[in-house]
Design an enzyme around this catalytic site. Structure first.
Site, PDB file in Angstrom:
ATOM      1  N   GLU A 116       0.821  -1.228   0.000  1.00  0.00           N
ATOM      2  CA  GLU A 116       0.000   0.000   0.000  1.00  0.00           C
ATOM      3  C   GLU A 116       0.846   1.266   0.000  1.00  0.00           C
ATOM      4  O   GLU A 116       0.635   2.176   0.811  1.00  0.00           O
ATOM      5  CB  GLU A 116      -0.973  -0.009   1.189  1.00  0.00           C
ATOM      6  CG  GLU A 116      -1.975  -1.136   1.098  1.00  0.00           C
ATOM      7  CD  GLU A 116      -3.141  -1.048   2.089  1.00  0.00           C
ATOM      8  OE1 GLU A 116      -3.089  -0.239   3.027  1.00  0.00           O
ATOM      9  OE2 GLU A 116      -4.103  -1.820   1.906  1.00  0.00           O
ATOM     10  N   GLU A 158      -5.601  -8.427  -0.326  1.00  0.00           N
ATOM     11  CA  GLU A 158      -6.291  -8.063   0.919  1.00  0.00           C
ATOM     12  C   GLU A 158      -7.751  -7.805   0.577  1.00  0.00           C
ATOM     13  O   GLU A 158      -8.059  -6.880  -0.184  1.00  0.00           O
ATOM     14  CB  GLU A 158      -5.697  -6.815   1.575  1.00  0.00           C
ATOM     15  CG  GLU A 158      -4.351  -7.050   2.212  1.00  0.00           C
ATOM     16  CD  GLU A 158      -3.863  -5.868   3.060  1.00  0.00           C
ATOM     17  OE1 GLU A 158      -4.697  -5.168   3.665  1.00  0.00           O
ATOM     18  OE2 GLU A 158      -2.641  -5.654   3.094  1.00  0.00           O
TER      19      GLU A 158
HETATM   20  O1  AHR Z   1      -5.135  -5.877   6.998  1.00  0.00           O
HETATM   21  C1  AHR Z   1      -5.013  -4.751   7.809  1.00  0.00           C
HETATM   22  C2  AHR Z   1      -4.308  -3.606   7.096  1.00  0.00           C
HETATM   23  O2  AHR Z   1      -5.114  -3.146   6.064  1.00  0.00           O
HETATM   24  C3  AHR Z   1      -2.998  -3.940   6.427  1.00  0.00           C
HETATM   25  O3  AHR Z   1      -1.920  -3.863   7.281  1.00  0.00           O
HETATM   26  C4  AHR Z   1      -2.893  -2.879   5.372  1.00  0.00           C
HETATM   27  O4  AHR Z   1      -2.171  -3.298   4.271  1.00  0.00           O
HETATM   28  C5  AHR Z   1      -4.328  -2.526   5.055  1.00  0.00           C
HETATM   29  O5  AHR Z   1      -4.546  -1.168   5.078  1.00  0.00           O
END
Ligand code: AHR
Length: 493
Positions: A172, A291
């Site tokens: 990210e 994610e």
């Molecule tokens: O999964 C929780 C968080 O969400 C992770 O660390 C990040 O990559 C995202 O913003």
């Protein structure tokens, strides 16, 4: 309401890469400490890994687990989690304002992954670190050369390389919240150089470049284009991240969010193909949705948690039956986009926005969202088939026609079973379900598993599993109950 699923055995979306049923363990909250690892626990094995948690994970049959972050990775020194544990430093972990003891690192995690029957998807730190460290960790994990980092691994007791195939170039990096946040141009250069030497170190690895943190980022689109233009030669996948919430407590809108996931996937794939055309390349960059989940229940309680604790109970969303319905529809979306999505990670796996919860020193149990993930992972391997459903639809703010019944269909690897996953988004009407299928011969329903509840907000706890799958009686008709998740398994004659 009637719902007719139209299928043709020859209308194939793709062979499904099993890695779409991946997950994620970050050094965050109680994911590692008190989650997968708790040496004092009555079920702990000789390495301190919890056996009860391991059992729940093995049932999910997760083929790949992303590690060690997440936001955590952008301040991480991978060396801290290697070698003599008595010498490992305790650090201020800035991403989550916690204390990291480094009792678990890659040395231990790769062993956990072996025991869990899964592959590691390793992320490197491109926040505070860069090319040299990224090269070093690939050498440490994967190389057999008589050189410093491979030697260090051997000295730490691991003669054989860990053989980690998939590597994420940072996390990210488009987000202001990220340690070492970068502009698209800055990230693209850093990722290109790191990726280049990582592949020089081990040409067999696959690389994931960072896409946008979510489709709502103001830079979404231009970020992907810039990064892919610079990194096309070294990138095998681009990442997508997205979390869904129901702060507005609007079930109809919430259950339609899988259409937002679908749009995000299609837009990102279109950008990959634009860059492919611009570069006149034969190579296709695919998608790693590394994610995804529902995330919002824990946000107010997290604000009350004191900073600088070891393994504080952060992001411990307690999932409802309603969340399980959306997770079912999100899994359908990943299956239906399996021509481009080759990896995906339910974020995360234990305690932290997770299908599995534990009490430190106590029980482990399956949250509501565990079940759609379990069934998709178990029965959703093989070939994804194109499917369209004739049924009523409804309108929400972002989408004019949300079908009440959301489906995906998978032909098993041995060609003997057709699995249909179906979510009924209507709370008022059951769906009288039928299939109009071509090319299969006779289809005989042999099993109907359902997740049903009268209470959208029902949750599972250590004491009581309120939301659990039931096997439905098979009759002449198939009915999808109002607000239900269903797995229909057909024998193919
Ligand atoms: O999964 C929780 C968080 O969400 C992770 O660390 C990040 O990559 C995202 O913003």
């Amino acid at each position: 309401m009637r719902a007719i699923l139209n299928l043709n055995k020859d209308q194939i979306i793709s062979e499904i890469d099993p890695r779409i049923y991946g997950s994620f363990i970050e050094h965050l909250g109680r994911a590692v400490y008190g989650g997968i690892y708790e040496p004092g626990h009555e079920t702990a094995d000789d390495c301190g890994f919890r056996g009860d948690v391991m059992g729940l994970i093995k049932d999910l049959n997760v083929p790949i687990v992303r590690y060690p972050g997440g936001n955590f990775v952008s301040g991480y020194n991978w060396e801290d989690g290697t070698g003599d544990r008595s010498k490992r430093p305790k650090r201020m972990e800035l991403a989550w304002a916690s204390i990291e003891t480094n009792e678990v690192g890659i040395d231990e995690f790769q062993e956990w992954a072996k025991r869990a029957g899964t592959e590691v998807m390793m992320a490197v730190n491109l926040g505070t670190r860069g090319t040299a460290e990224a090269q070093a960790v690939v050498e440490y994990c994967n190389s057999e050369t008589p050189t410093v980092y491979a030697d260090r691994r051997r000295a730490n007791g691991f003669e054989k390389p860990f053989g980690i195939r998939v590597w994420c170039l940072g996390n990210e990096m488009d987000g202001e919240w990220q340690i070492g946040h970068k502009t698209a141009e800055e990230y693209a250069r850093a990722a290109h150089e790191a990726g280049k030497v990582m592949k020089w170190t081990d040409p067999s690895i696959e690389l994931v470049v960072c896409g946008s943190s979510n489709p709502g980022m103001p830079t979404f689109g231009t970020w992907e284009h810039t990064v892919l233009t610079e990194c096309y030669d070294i990138a095998d996948y681009i990442s997508l991240h997205s979390y869904y919430n129901n702060y507005a407590d609007d079930t109809a809108d919430f259950l339609a969010r899988s259409m937002e996931m679908d749009r995000f996937i299609k837009q990102t794939a279109a950008i990959c193909d634009t860059v492919k055309a611009e570069r006149k390349s034969d190579k296709t960059v695919n998608l790693s949705f590394d994610e995804w989940n529902v995330w919002f229940h824990s946000s107010s309680q997290d604000k009350k948690i004191d900073r600088w604790q070891v393994a504080p109970p952060l992001l411990e969303d307690v999932y409802t039956f309603e969340d399980a319905l959306l997770v079912g529809a999100l899994l359908n979306t990943l299956i239906k986009n399996s021509d481009r999505v080759k990896m995906a990670c339910l974020a995360q796996l234990v305690n932290v926005i997770a299908p599995i919860m534990t009490e430190t020193g106590g029980k482990a149990w399956a949250q509501t969202i565990y079940y759609p993930f379990l069934f998709a992972s178990r029965y959703g391997r093989g070939t994804a088939l194109a499917c369209s459903v004739n049924c009523d639809s409804y309108k929400v703010h972002d989408f004019d026609a949300v079908p009440y019944v959301d489906t995906s269909a998978v032909l098993s690897e041995d060609g003997k079973t057709l699995a249909v996953f179906a979510v009924n988004r209507s709370g008022k009407e059951q769906a009288d379900f039928s299939i109009c299928a071509e090319g299969f011969g006779a289809l005989t329903l042999k099993k109907h598993i359902a997740l049903e509840s009268d209470d959208l907000k029902a949750v599972n706890t250590a004491e009581k599993e309120t939301v659990a799958p039931v096997e439905k009686a098979i009759g002449d008709t198939v009915t999808l109950a109002p607000y239900s998740y269903n797995v229909l398994l057909f024998d193919i004659a």
